[in-house]
Write a protein that holds these residues in place. Sequence first.
Motif, short mmCIF file in Angstrom:
data_model
loop_
_atom_site.label_atom_id
_atom_site.label_comp_id
_atom_site.label_asym_id
_atom_site.label_seq_id
_atom_site.Cartn_x
_atom_site.Cartn_y
_atom_site.Cartn_z
N THR A 33 7.01 18.75 -21.98
CA THR A 33 6.14 17.72 -21.41
C THR A 33 6.69 17.24 -20.07
OG1 THR A 33 7.36 15.99 -22.57
CG2 THR A 33 5.43 16.90 -23.70
N ALA A 34 5.80 16.71 -19.25
CA ALA A 34 6.23 16.32 -17.91
C ALA A 34 5.42 15.14 -17.38
CB ALA A 34 6.07 17.50 -16.94
N ALA A 35 5.99 14.49 -16.38
CA ALA A 35 5.29 13.45 -15.62
C ALA A 35 5.46 13.74 -14.14
CB ALA A 35 5.85 12.07 -15.94
N ILE A 36 4.54 13.24 -13.34
CA ILE A 36 4.67 13.27 -11.88
C ILE A 36 4.81 11.83 -11.41
CG2 ILE A 36 3.51 13.77 -9.70
CD1 ILE A 36 2.10 16.12 -11.07
N LEU A 37 5.76 11.59 -10.51
CA LEU A 37 5.97 10.25 -9.94
C LEU A 37 5.82 10.35 -8.42
CD1 LEU A 37 6.88 7.28 -10.08
CD2 LEU A 37 9.25 8.10 -10.03
N LEU A 38 4.74 9.77 -7.90
CA LEU A 38 4.52 9.76 -6.45
C LEU A 38 5.06 8.44 -5.90
CD1 LEU A 38 0.78 10.93 -6.47
CD2 LEU A 38 2.82 12.37 -6.25
N ILE A 39 5.81 8.54 -4.82
CA ILE A 39 6.45 7.35 -4.26
C ILE A 39 5.91 7.14 -2.85
CG2 ILE A 39 8.66 6.39 -3.51
CD1 ILE A 39 9.76 8.45 -5.84
N GLY A 40 5.22 6.03 -2.61
CA GLY A 40 4.74 5.82 -1.25
C GLY A 40 3.70 4.73 -1.08
N ASP A 41 4.06 3.73 -0.27
CA ASP A 41 3.13 2.66 0.09
C ASP A 41 1.82 3.20 0.66
OD1 ASP A 41 5.11 0.91 -0.55
OD2 ASP A 41 5.65 0.37 1.52
N GLU A 42 1.89 4.34 1.37
CA GLU A 42 0.70 4.82 2.08
C GLU A 42 -0.40 5.28 1.13
OE1 GLU A 42 3.56 6.26 1.76
OE2 GLU A 42 3.44 8.45 1.82
N THR A 76 -2.06 -9.18 -6.94
CA THR A 76 -1.57 -7.81 -7.11
C THR A 76 -2.43 -7.07 -8.14
OG1 THR A 76 -0.05 -8.51 -8.85
CG2 THR A 76 0.82 -8.47 -6.60
N ALA A 77 -2.42 -5.76 -8.03
CA ALA A 77 -3.29 -4.96 -8.90
C ALA A 77 -2.68 -3.60 -9.20
CB ALA A 77 -4.66 -4.77 -8.25
N ALA A 78 -3.19 -3.00 -10.27
CA ALA A 78 -2.89 -1.61 -10.61
C ALA A 78 -4.19 -0.89 -10.90
CB ALA A 78 -1.98 -1.54 -11.83
N ILE A 115 -9.71 -6.20 1.13
CA ILE A 115 -9.97 -7.58 0.69
C ILE A 115 -8.69 -8.30 0.30
CG2 ILE A 115 -12.37 -7.16 0.00
CD1 ILE A 115 -11.44 -6.99 -2.91
N GLY A 116 -7.56 -7.76 0.73
CA GLY A 116 -6.29 -8.48 0.54
C GLY A 116 -5.79 -8.51 -0.89
N ILE A 117 -6.17 -7.51 -1.68
CA ILE A 117 -5.58 -7.37 -3.02
C ILE A 117 -4.56 -6.24 -2.92
CG2 ILE A 117 -6.01 -6.70 -5.43
CD1 ILE A 117 -8.70 -8.14 -5.22
N ASP A 118 -3.35 -6.56 -3.35
CA ASP A 118 -2.20 -5.71 -3.10
C ASP A 118 -2.03 -4.71 -4.26
OD1 ASP A 118 0.06 -4.83 -1.89
OD2 ASP A 118 1.27 -6.63 -2.27
N LEU A 119 -2.48 -3.48 -4.04
CA LEU A 119 -2.37 -2.44 -5.08
C LEU A 119 -0.92 -2.00 -5.19
CD1 LEU A 119 -3.70 -0.48 -7.12
CD2 LEU A 119 -4.08 1.09 -5.20
N ARG A 120 -0.29 -2.20 -6.35
CA ARG A 120 1.13 -1.94 -6.48
C ARG A 120 1.47 -0.73 -7.32
NH1 ARG A 120 3.76 -6.75 -5.10
NH2 ARG A 120 5.70 -5.64 -5.47
#
Lengths: 246, 246
Positions: A7-16, B7-9, B37-42
């Motif tokens: 089994t596996a997971a992917i973790l994407l890291i990035g504010d963008e 904040t949001a997911a 709309i200024g909701i911070d997707l985290r």
Amino acid sequence: MQSDNPTAAILLIGDEILSGRTRDLNAHHLAGILNGIGIDLREIRVVADDHPAIVAALRALDQALGGAWDMVFTSGGIGPTHDDITADAVADAYGTVLEINADARRMMEERWTRLGMEITEARLRMARIPVGATLIENAESAAPGFSIGGAHVMAGVPSVFRSMVEALVPRLNPGRPPVSETIRVDRPESDVADGLREVAGRFADLSLGSYPFRDEAGFGTNLVIRGLDPDRVAQAAAALRDRLAL
Amino acid sequence: MQSDNPTAAILLIGDEILSGRTRDLNAHHLAGILNGIGIDLREIRVVADDHPAIVAALRALDQALGGAWDMVFTSGGIGPTHDDITADAVADAYGTVLEINADARRMMEERWTRLGMEITEARLRMARIPVGATLIENAESAAPGFSIGGAHVMAGVPSVFRSMVEALVPRLNPGRPPVSETIRVDRPESDVADGLREVAGRFADLSLGSYPFRDEAGFGTNLVIRGLDPDRVAQAAAALRDRLAL
């Protein structure tokens, strides 16, 4: 679907990705490859360029750290700038430290010399690798990724990510690739739900999914049967065609 | 970036994304809208069509259940078939039960009558809504989404998801939208890392990101400055241009 596959997971890291600026291409690319070699992708996460968030995600996802899955593939945050904090967070999570890795440095210097580029401190930052990690080669731009614990740490730039995945895949412990059959029905999902449920009940070892779509002709449904045994998948497909009078 | 924004997911539910069969479109679409709309997707998560996995993710993500963020937007698994288990899992997570919702039933029956479609048990399954939830209208195909706790539960089909997002957004508590400025540099990231780090240190209230890309001309970098105060963002952009001699 019953399976003993890894089994596996992917973790994407990035504010963008979280800000909507960039649309991720890497998770979908790797998902297809893992499926093809029988590694069962169970979760994808995207977190910000945030040290505690990266450490927490690795702990939750990698069995080597008490997490849920056999392996975790990360993408993003291993470049030369101040917001590239993935290597630091990974070292912390696995209880080790970063050091300039001699092999990584050599790979990068070979490329820079060939291109007539200077060796700067910023560039050398990409040779900082957790002690105890194995390198993942990067045919695209030299700065390598690395594997440690159950984690495989790779770049975010899609061409570089793909190059690292290509280098990494032959080293992974594969499973038994699932086979699948897709039946396209030009009717809304609710029209086929009863038949699908009934056939799914008779093939509990398989996964029978129903994926609605909308195109110019209206709503339709793709019925997808997945499993490890091709004969069973074919039997279920026949049963489904029969039940839905297709 | 310093911010008091909500904040949001996003939680995507679906085996088809994890198997690599389907490429998600919804997270990127919603990420852009939330940013505006200024909701911070985290955080974004993708989990399988698996009851315990959905419940665990909701608990981890929704502050109303002791999780991390103010709100969570889900996509997928609310259709009429046996593998559509999101509503059941959501009801469990929030300690309530599903019941045929009279308003949801009316919305759907209006559409079916208009289209001359039969009212079947499978179709009515989509009117099963957790007791205590508020409906999210679906102008596309009638079967509504719903909000409960901090969760907003929506469909996976992109056109339906978008329709629900459109209905939902005016009801959300917005924040202060960030402004951003992008400076494109036709040099590799490592060439601008030192200058970027120095300027970032002087503007700790902003987020200065560096996004490498590769096109036909080779490696380049987008420098992105984000913050809530337009004057500060403009000052940082000027400082960066100055420092990098652009």
